[in-house]
Design an enzyme around this catalytic site. Structure first.
Site, PDB file in Angstrom:
ATOM      1  N   ASP A 154      -7.536   1.991  -2.684  1.00  0.00           N
ATOM      2  CA  ASP A 154      -6.982   0.704  -3.122  1.00  0.00           C
ATOM      3  C   ASP A 154      -7.422   0.399  -4.547  1.00  0.00           C
ATOM      4  O   ASP A 154      -8.521   0.774  -4.958  1.00  0.00           O
ATOM      5  CB  ASP A 154      -7.473  -0.396  -2.157  1.00  0.00           C
ATOM      6  CG  ASP A 154      -6.658  -1.659  -2.277  1.00  0.00           C
ATOM      7  OD1 ASP A 154      -5.604  -1.648  -2.948  1.00  0.00           O
ATOM      8  OD2 ASP A 154      -7.072  -2.682  -1.694  1.00  0.00           O
TER       9      ASP A 154
ATOM     10  N   TRP B 111      -6.440  -1.518 -11.614  1.00  0.00           N
ATOM     11  CA  TRP B 111      -6.994  -0.618 -12.644  1.00  0.00           C
ATOM     12  C   TRP B 111      -6.061  -0.605 -13.850  1.00  0.00           C
ATOM     13  O   TRP B 111      -6.498  -0.709 -14.999  1.00  0.00           O
ATOM     14  CB  TRP B 111      -7.141   0.789 -12.056  1.00  0.00           C
ATOM     15  CG  TRP B 111      -7.723   1.805 -12.987  1.00  0.00           C
ATOM     16  CD1 TRP B 111      -9.040   2.110 -13.153  1.00  0.00           C
ATOM     17  CD2 TRP B 111      -6.991   2.654 -13.899  1.00  0.00           C
ATOM     18  NE1 TRP B 111      -9.182   3.097 -14.107  1.00  0.00           N
ATOM     19  CE2 TRP B 111      -7.940   3.445 -14.581  1.00  0.00           C
ATOM     20  CE3 TRP B 111      -5.653   2.826 -14.200  1.00  0.00           C
ATOM     21  CZ2 TRP B 111      -7.592   4.390 -15.532  1.00  0.00           C
ATOM     22  CZ3 TRP B 111      -5.280   3.762 -15.156  1.00  0.00           C
ATOM     23  CH2 TRP B 111      -6.247   4.535 -15.818  1.00  0.00           C
TER      24      TRP B 111
ATOM     25  N   ASN C 282       3.901  -0.921   2.732  1.00  0.00           N
ATOM     26  CA  ASN C 282       4.204  -0.618   1.322  1.00  0.00           C
ATOM     27  C   ASN C 282       5.705  -0.500   1.037  1.00  0.00           C
ATOM     28  O   ASN C 282       6.136  -0.593  -0.110  1.00  0.00           O
ATOM     29  CB  ASN C 282       3.507   0.678   0.864  1.00  0.00           C
ATOM     30  CG  ASN C 282       2.014   0.532   0.646  1.00  0.00           C
ATOM     31  OD1 ASN C 282       1.263   1.486   0.793  1.00  0.00           O
ATOM     32  ND2 ASN C 282       1.555  -0.675   0.302  1.00  0.00           N
ATOM     33  N   TRP C 283       6.515  -0.346   2.096  1.00  0.00           N
ATOM     34  CA  TRP C 283       7.972  -0.279   1.879  1.00  0.00           C
ATOM     35  C   TRP C 283       8.506  -1.584   1.295  1.00  0.00           C
ATOM     36  O   TRP C 283       9.603  -1.619   0.744  1.00  0.00           O
ATOM     37  CB  TRP C 283       8.716   0.026   3.182  1.00  0.00           C
ATOM     38  CG  TRP C 283       8.542   1.439   3.668  1.00  0.00           C
ATOM     39  CD1 TRP C 283       7.952   1.831   4.831  1.00  0.00           C
ATOM     40  CD2 TRP C 283       8.983   2.649   3.037  1.00  0.00           C
ATOM     41  NE1 TRP C 283       7.978   3.204   4.954  1.00  0.00           N
ATOM     42  CE2 TRP C 283       8.611   3.729   3.871  1.00  0.00           C
ATOM     43  CE3 TRP C 283       9.648   2.937   1.836  1.00  0.00           C
ATOM     44  CZ2 TRP C 283       8.878   5.059   3.556  1.00  0.00           C
ATOM     45  CZ3 TRP C 283       9.922   4.264   1.514  1.00  0.00           C
ATOM     46  CH2 TRP C 283       9.534   5.302   2.365  1.00  0.00           C
TER      47      TRP C 283
ATOM     48  N   ARG D 171     -13.338   2.221   1.819  1.00  0.00           N
ATOM     49  CA  ARG D 171     -12.267   1.478   1.151  1.00  0.00           C
ATOM     50  C   ARG D 171     -12.736   1.098  -0.243  1.00  0.00           C
ATOM     51  O   ARG D 171     -13.834   0.560  -0.417  1.00  0.00           O
ATOM     52  CB  ARG D 171     -11.870   0.214   1.916  1.00  0.00           C
ATOM     53  CG  ARG D 171     -10.707  -0.489   1.205  1.00  0.00           C
ATOM     54  CD  ARG D 171     -10.094  -1.619   1.980  1.00  0.00           C
ATOM     55  NE  ARG D 171      -8.870  -2.073   1.314  1.00  0.00           N
ATOM     56  CZ  ARG D 171      -7.812  -2.579   1.910  1.00  0.00           C
ATOM     57  NH1 ARG D 171      -7.807  -2.723   3.217  1.00  0.00           N
ATOM     58  NH2 ARG D 171      -6.753  -2.953   1.227  1.00  0.00           N
TER      59      ARG D 171
HETATM   60  C1  FPP Z   1      -3.268   1.223  -3.635  1.00  0.00           C
HETATM   61  O1  FPP Z   1      -3.320   0.624  -4.889  1.00  0.00           O
HETATM   62  C2  FPP Z   1      -2.640   2.515  -3.658  1.00  0.00           C
HETATM   63  C3  FPP Z   1      -1.422   2.840  -3.093  1.00  0.00           C
HETATM   64  C4  FPP Z   1      -0.581   1.887  -2.392  1.00  0.00           C
HETATM   65  C5  FPP Z   1      -0.875   4.191  -3.161  1.00  0.00           C
HETATM   66  C6  FPP Z   1      -1.840   5.328  -3.140  1.00  0.00           C
HETATM   67  C7  FPP Z   1      -1.292   6.382  -3.989  1.00  0.00           C
HETATM   68  C8  FPP Z   1      -1.998   7.198  -4.793  1.00  0.00           C
HETATM   69  C9  FPP Z   1      -3.448   7.211  -4.838  1.00  0.00           C
HETATM   70  C10 FPP Z   1      -1.305   8.125  -5.724  1.00  0.00           C
HETATM   71  C11 FPP Z   1      -0.605   9.307  -5.177  1.00  0.00           C
HETATM   72  C12 FPP Z   1      -1.092   9.877  -3.913  1.00  0.00           C
HETATM   73  C13 FPP Z   1      -1.217  11.191  -3.632  1.00  0.00           C
HETATM   74  C14 FPP Z   1      -1.594  11.596  -2.256  1.00  0.00           C
HETATM   75  C15 FPP Z   1      -1.035  12.258  -4.638  1.00  0.00           C
HETATM   76  P1  FPP Z   1      -2.544  -0.726  -5.134  1.00  0.00           P
HETATM   77  O2  FPP Z   1      -1.276  -0.405  -5.833  1.00  0.00           O
HETATM   78  O3  FPP Z   1      -2.379  -1.455  -3.852  1.00  0.00           O
HETATM   79  O4  FPP Z   1      -3.538  -1.471  -6.088  1.00  0.00           O
HETATM   80  P2  FPP Z   1      -3.719  -3.046  -6.244  1.00  0.00           P
HETATM   81  O5  FPP Z   1      -4.185  -3.567  -4.921  1.00  0.00           O
HETATM   82  O6  FPP Z   1      -4.756  -3.155  -7.306  1.00  0.00           O
HETATM   83  O7  FPP Z   1      -2.392  -3.593  -6.670  1.00  0.00           O
END
Ligand code: FPP
Length: 245
Positions: free
Chosen positions: A20, A25, A68-69, A188
């Site tokens: 997460d 970031w 996430n969808w 996490r």
């Molecule tokens: C959470 O950060 C991350 C995700 C929803 C997607 C995870 C994907 C990756 C790490 C990249 C690709 C994966 C692979 C397996 C190559 P967030 O977007 O929810 O962050 P935020 O909470 O700060 O908005």
């Protein structure tokens, strides 16, 4: 802290990670969210390699949840494209690191090209005997449990199994994770302290580790810290300390 500080005899067998903080970031650096996901993919590569170097048997990563969808369409398509690119790019490295790839979740909901790419990498790494990397994609624990209940109910209805035979083993056998042991350590990142519908059944006795690091910042050192924290804890599984000694 160093690699040497870890007790190699007491490594967690199964580590699961809720990755997460990619968006935050990127935001902190004035970049688009997609840059955060790209940096997140790099953190995935480093973490998988670190786990393989340590000899961790199972690593399960929450890469895309059923929830996430509901993100913006452009972010979803970027994530899917990133996944395909990463799989393609990492195939050789997985082969040379003896990593076996699996995927869990409602995989039929993924775009066809992602399904094809996954299928290919899963096939090509199936005989590898090192770290077993599982990507949770379009994954939701409640959905996983629901489909297990449906499958078991059908078997009971069709007299394939008697209702009295339903126990934890049978339930385990109908989860997506049927070939995996329970999670020992759940990590996490990003300071959020919740489970977000991840492996609800499988984390019953897991040690939970939360870090403020954002996922793109996570690296080998971070993994070692998490394992060290795990090793300092006493896992009682409901027993008293005296019963363990
Ligand atoms: C959470 O950060 C991350 C995700 C929803 C997607 C995870 C994907 C990756 C790490 C990249 C690709 C994966 C692979 C397996 C190559 P967030 O977007 O929810 O962050 P935020 O909470 O700060 O908005």
């Amino acid at each position: 802290m160093n690699f040497e500080d870890l007790n190699k005899e007491a490594l967690p067998q199964h580590i699961a990670i809720i990755m997460d903080g990619n968006g935050r970031w990127a935001q902190q650096r004035g970049k688009l969210r997609v840059r955060g996901h790209e940096a997140g993919a790099e953190a995935v590569r480093k973490t998988v390699e670190a786990a393989a170097n340590l000899g961790i048997k199972h690593l399960t990563l929450y890469a895309f949840s059923t929830e996430n969808w509901s993100r913006p369409k452009t972010e979803i398509s970027t994530l899917m494209a990133l996944l395909v690119r990463s799989l393609r790019r990492e195939l050789e490295r997985m082969a040379s690191n003896n990593i076996k790839l699996s995927a869990i979740g409602s995989l039929d909901k993924l775009p066809k090209n992602v399904q094809q790419e996954l299928h290919e990498v899963v096939q090509k790494t199936a005989a590898n005997t090192g770290t077993h990397l599982t990507l949770a994609l379009s994954y939701g624990a409640r959905e996983e449990i629901k489909q297990a209940v449906v499958q078991i109910s059908k078997k009971v209805k069709n007299n394939i199994i008697p209702v009295e035979s339903i126990d934890e083993t049978i339930i385990n056998e109908h989860l997506y994770t049927q070939n995996l042991p329970d999670v020992d350590l759940l990590i996490r990142t990003s300071g959020e302290v919740r489970i977000s519908n991840f492996l609800l059944w499988q984390i019953a006795y897991a040690e939970l580790y939360f870090t403020d690091e954002l996922w793109p910042e996570f690296n080998e050192q971070s993994l070692h810290q998490a394992i060290l924290s795990y090793q300092k804890r006493e896992r009682r599984f409901g027993k008293t300390s005296e019963q363990l000694t």
